[in-house]
Design a protein around this motif. Structure first.
Motif, PDB file in Angstrom:
ATOM      1  N   UNK A 163       0.788  -1.230   0.000  1.00 46.88           N
ATOM      2  CA  UNK A 163       0.000   0.000   0.000  1.00 46.88           C
ATOM      3  C   UNK A 163       0.819   1.280   0.000  1.00 46.88           C
ATOM      4  N   UNK A 164       2.107   1.239   0.291  1.00 44.47           N
ATOM      5  CA  UNK A 164       2.861   2.452   0.591  1.00 44.47           C
ATOM      6  C   UNK A 164       3.760   2.963  -0.529  1.00 44.47           C
ATOM      7  N   UNK A 165       3.868   2.236  -1.618  1.00 49.22           N
ATOM      8  CA  UNK A 165       4.658   2.722  -2.743  1.00 49.22           C
ATOM      9  C   UNK A 165       3.891   3.832  -3.461  1.00 49.22           C
ATOM     10  N   UNK A 166       4.600   4.752  -4.095  1.00 46.34           N
ATOM     11  CA  UNK A 166       3.939   5.868  -4.769  1.00 46.34           C
ATOM     12  C   UNK A 166       3.176   5.402  -6.012  1.00 46.34           C
ATOM     13  N   UNK A 167       2.321   6.261  -6.520  1.00 42.77           N
ATOM     14  CA  UNK A 167       1.553   5.943  -7.731  1.00 42.77           C
ATOM     15  C   UNK A 167       2.440   5.781  -8.959  1.00 42.77           C
ATOM     16  N   UNK A 168       3.658   6.295  -8.911  1.00 44.00           N
ATOM     17  CA  UNK A 168       4.592   6.167 -10.035  1.00 44.00           C
ATOM     18  C   UNK A 168       5.454   4.917  -9.943  1.00 44.00           C
ATOM     19  N   UNK A 169       5.250   4.099  -8.929  1.00 46.12           N
ATOM     20  CA  UNK A 169       6.058   2.891  -8.782  1.00 46.12           C
ATOM     21  C   UNK A 169       5.657   1.856  -9.824  1.00 46.12           C
ATOM     22  N   UNK A 170       6.556   0.902 -10.026  1.00 50.37           N
ATOM     23  CA  UNK A 170       6.287  -0.189 -10.960  1.00 50.37           C
ATOM     24  C   UNK A 170       7.066  -1.404 -10.495  1.00 50.37           C
ATOM     25  N   UNK A 171       6.553  -2.592 -10.815  1.00 53.48           N
ATOM     26  CA  UNK A 171       7.194  -3.806 -10.343  1.00 53.48           C
ATOM     27  C   UNK A 171       6.926  -4.987 -11.248  1.00 53.48           C
TER      28      UNK A 171
ATOM     29  N   UNK B 236      10.549   8.003  -4.562  1.00 58.12           N
ATOM     30  CA  UNK B 236      11.291   7.871  -3.299  1.00 58.12           C
ATOM     31  C   UNK B 236      12.731   7.413  -3.523  1.00 58.12           C
ATOM     32  N   UNK B 237      13.106   7.220  -4.778  1.00 56.17           N
ATOM     33  CA  UNK B 237      14.453   6.781  -5.136  1.00 56.17           C
ATOM     34  C   UNK B 237      14.825   5.499  -4.395  1.00 56.17           C
ATOM     35  N   UNK B 238      13.948   4.490  -4.466  1.00 52.46           N
ATOM     36  CA  UNK B 238      14.217   3.222  -3.796  1.00 52.46           C
ATOM     37  C   UNK B 238      13.659   2.059  -4.592  1.00 52.46           C
ATOM     38  N   UNK B 239      14.162   0.893  -4.263  1.00 50.87           N
ATOM     39  CA  UNK B 239      13.650  -0.333  -4.849  1.00 50.87           C
ATOM     40  C   UNK B 239      13.675  -1.424  -3.796  1.00 50.87           C
TER      41      UNK B 239
ATOM     42  N   UNK C 268       6.625  -5.928   1.414  1.00 49.04           N
ATOM     43  CA  UNK C 268       6.824  -4.585   0.861  1.00 49.04           C
ATOM     44  C   UNK C 268       6.303  -3.513   1.816  1.00 49.04           C
ATOM     45  N   UNK C 269       5.161  -3.764   2.454  1.00 48.40           N
ATOM     46  CA  UNK C 269       4.643  -2.816   3.441  1.00 48.40           C
ATOM     47  C   UNK C 269       5.596  -2.669   4.623  1.00 48.40           C
ATOM     48  N   UNK C 270       6.147  -3.773   5.106  1.00 46.98           N
ATOM     49  CA  UNK C 270       7.072  -3.724   6.246  1.00 46.98           C
ATOM     50  C   UNK C 270       8.333  -2.920   5.888  1.00 46.98           C
ATOM     51  N   UNK C 271       8.854  -3.118   4.681  1.00 41.99           N
ATOM     52  CA  UNK C 271      10.022  -2.372   4.247  1.00 41.99           C
ATOM     53  C   UNK C 271       9.691  -0.881   4.203  1.00 41.99           C
ATOM     54  N   UNK C 272       8.570  -0.524   3.595  1.00 44.11           N
ATOM     55  CA  UNK C 272       8.197   0.877   3.464  1.00 44.11           C
ATOM     56  C   UNK C 272       7.967   1.513   4.827  1.00 44.11           C
ATOM     57  N   UNK C 273       7.285   0.808   5.731  1.00 43.85           N
ATOM     58  CA  UNK C 273       7.041   1.361   7.062  1.00 43.85           C
ATOM     59  C   UNK C 273       8.333   1.588   7.826  1.00 43.85           C
ATOM     60  N   UNK C 274       9.305   0.695   7.661  1.00 45.01           N
ATOM     61  CA  UNK C 274      10.585   0.876   8.367  1.00 45.01           C
ATOM     62  C   UNK C 274      11.358   2.079   7.832  1.00 45.01           C
ATOM     63  N   UNK C 275      11.181   2.388   6.557  1.00 43.77           N
ATOM     64  CA  UNK C 275      11.869   3.536   5.939  1.00 43.77           C
ATOM     65  C   UNK C 275      11.164   4.839   6.276  1.00 43.77           C
ATOM     66  N   UNK C 276       9.845   4.798   6.364  1.00 40.50           N
ATOM     67  CA  UNK C 276       9.043   6.008   6.559  1.00 40.50           C
ATOM     68  C   UNK C 276       9.080   6.520   8.001  1.00 40.50           C
TER      69      UNK C 276
END
Length: 97
Positions: free
Chosen positions: A37-45, A60-63, A88-96
């Motif tokens: 849920x936390x990646x930006x609208x411009x993300x892609x995977x 966010x300049x991350x992958x 992916x949510x856990x990674x984003x929450x730890x960064x945010x």
């Protein structure tokens, strides 16, 4: 080494209305998304059969790269579909934080 101009697959979509969540072979955010849920609208995977995935967030300049082997011991294991977004949510929450 030559680098092409910076562009993201998400803003170069040639997909029809039915395939709006894909852009030149990449997935773009949708609900539900393997990127969480936390990646930006411009993300892609992109996801792989064995459970691997990569999500790139240029805003966010991350992958995030996930390497797994969901086919061991059997290919019937579908739990990766629940685990990918949680990771992916856990990674984003730890960064945010």
């Amino acid at each position: 080494i030559r680098r092409p101009p910076r562009s993201t697959p998400s803003n170069s979509s040639a997909a029809s209305d039915v395939y709006k969540r894909q852009a030149l072979g990449w997935d773009t955010p949708s609900e539900p998304s393997s990127g969480g849920f936390y990646l930006s609208n411009n993300s892609f995977g992109h996801t792989g059969f064995t459970g691997t995935s990569i999500w790139i967030d240029p805003d966010r300049d991350l992958f995030v790269i996930l390497l797994t082997n969901r086919v061991y011991p059997t290919r019937k294991n579908e739990k990766i579909k629940e685990i990918r977004p949680k990771i992916h949510n856990a990674v984003m929450l730890s960064i945010m934080r």
